[in-house]
Design an enzyme around this catalytic site. Sequence first.
Site, short mmCIF file in Angstrom:
data_model
loop_
_atom_site.label_atom_id
_atom_site.label_comp_id
_atom_site.label_asym_id
_atom_site.label_seq_id
_atom_site.Cartn_x
_atom_site.Cartn_y
_atom_site.Cartn_z
N GLU A 178 59.26 -8.83 -50.30
CA GLU A 178 59.39 -8.05 -49.06
C GLU A 178 58.10 -8.05 -48.25
OE1 GLU A 178 62.32 -5.78 -48.22
OE2 GLU A 178 63.41 -7.11 -49.57
N HIS A 257 59.98 0.69 -50.34
CA HIS A 257 58.78 -0.16 -50.29
C HIS A 257 57.59 0.70 -50.69
CE1 HIS A 257 60.78 -2.79 -46.97
NE2 HIS A 257 60.83 -3.44 -48.12
N CYS A 376 55.22 0.12 -40.93
CA CYS A 376 56.28 -0.90 -41.05
C CYS A 376 56.32 -1.80 -39.84
CB CYS A 376 57.65 -0.24 -41.15
SG CYS A 376 57.88 0.86 -42.51
O1 SUG Z 1 64.36 -2.94 -44.70
N1 SUG Z 1 65.59 -0.72 -42.29
C1 SUG Z 1 64.49 -1.45 -42.84
C2 SUG Z 1 63.22 -0.64 -42.76
C3 SUG Z 1 62.00 -1.42 -43.15
C4 SUG Z 1 60.77 -0.59 -43.25
N2 SUG Z 1 59.66 -1.37 -43.61
C5 SUG Z 1 58.65 -0.99 -44.41
N3 SUG Z 1 58.71 0.08 -45.17
N4 SUG Z 1 57.59 -1.73 -44.47
C6 SUG Z 1 64.77 -1.85 -44.29
O2 SUG Z 1 65.42 -1.07 -44.99
C7 SUG Z 1 67.88 -0.44 -41.49
C8 SUG Z 1 68.86 -1.17 -40.59
C9 SUG Z 1 70.13 -0.41 -40.38
O3 SUG Z 1 70.57 0.33 -41.26
O4 SUG Z 1 70.74 -0.57 -39.29
C10 SUG Z 1 66.75 -1.32 -41.99
O5 SUG Z 1 66.93 -2.51 -42.15
#
Ligand code: SUG
Length: 452
Positions: A178, A257, A376
């Site tokens: 990731e 994460h 993020c």
């Molecule tokens: O991968 N949310 C992302 C958020 C990523 C956050 N990144 C870090 N923590 N570095 C994920 O879960 C949600 C999309 C939706 O539900 O429409 C989403 O993909």
Amino acid sequence: MPEANFDGIVGPTHNYAGLSPGNVASTANQGAVSRPRDAALQGLAKAAALARLGLVQGWLPPQERPHVPTLHAMGFAGSDEVAVAAAAREAPHLLARASSASAMWTANAATVTPSSDSGDGRVHMTVANLRTMPHRAIEPPQTARTLRAVFRDTGKFAVHDALPGTHADGAPSDLGDEGAANHTRFRADGRAGGAQPGVHLFVFGVQAGGAGRRPSRFPARQTLEASQAVARIHGIPAERCVFAQQHPAAIDQGVFHNDVISVGNGNLYLVHEHALVDQDRVLDDLAAAVGPSLHAVVVPESEVSVADAVRTYLFNSQLVTLPDGSMALILPRESEGHAGIARLVERLVSDPACPVVTAIYLDVRESMRNGGGPACLRLRVPLTPEEIPGIAPECLWSPDRHAALEAWVRRHYREELSPADLADPQLLRESRAALDELTGLLGTGPIYGFQR
Ligand code: SUG
């Protein structure tokens, strides 16, 4: 040299489809009406705030969505419009996966190793395969094209393709990766640039092949083997790497994460007491590798619970080194007003041994509602001054380009979007028109499939 941050520009299809089990905000807001224009403007405002603090700031463009090749691969044949209409009718959840603006969270674009730490003196980036979530697993090929167009001097930058997300027979591989969200680079002093070697903390959720502990409720997205592969590919000496396991109980509470439960920069590490397995040993290993100047601030459950860390995204703050060598903590607005966080921030800022001198609260609400905070939304790239000319110049922040991007968002983005709107063939046309113009503004050349 202060660090450089490359923020993902939020794409025109930003919506709440509930696609990420284990990400509490994503699940809770499924079906809500999103505000793509506000989302993109909030992101641009954050980038501008960091640039105005004197940091090197850049942008990474969104991906093309809906992603018609993904729909075609799932058997929705015909013209782009016909494929979207068929997917909307027969499998709206598959259309939602192909329409997510999730590439905005560029902390998940790649893992970055600065030139001072890599085997060959170049900056190395391995694109994250994001194979655990189907809507994110379609990002890597475009991410690789984008990063190569932005970090374009191959004498200075090496962009590696994602680790294999599937085996030759199509079965999922164990190498879930990731990107930078599970990686933190420390240095013996508070500086953040790429001129002095650092120590790399790689945090994994699970070991491939089922060994060791694992969460029971939610998926662990990062495997130890993927983190080790990235360290090997980048040529980081073994004595400068520490590998640690995320606490399975934290993952089961929504810490999908590691950047949702700890944040580090320079010689400072802010970490929740329940973040890692064998946390005391990991902190000892880190101190041994970094040196006695490592300053670890362990936040107790009694001050900020894991649930509150997930709700407020305290640890998804950006911890940045300012040009004068002090640090700033850039927090999401959602963490303002929490008594424990207020006490902690006050302690950090008033402690002369702690390099943090200021706390700044920013509004990235639209992204937060999908589980993405300030950290993020950016890919951190420690650079030396000599490396800057190797980057596409229009991707670097300037007041004029910031204004041009704001005007571009206002011209092209919808004010509101509901999941049902993803079926609208006009959304596809609008998104492509916007991205086509954006590649001109950012000087990347034609990076999208629809442009070729
Ligand atoms: O991968 N949310 C992302 C958020 C990523 C956050 N990144 C870090 N923590 N570095 C994920 O879960 C949600 C999309 C939706 O539900 O429409 C989403 O993909």
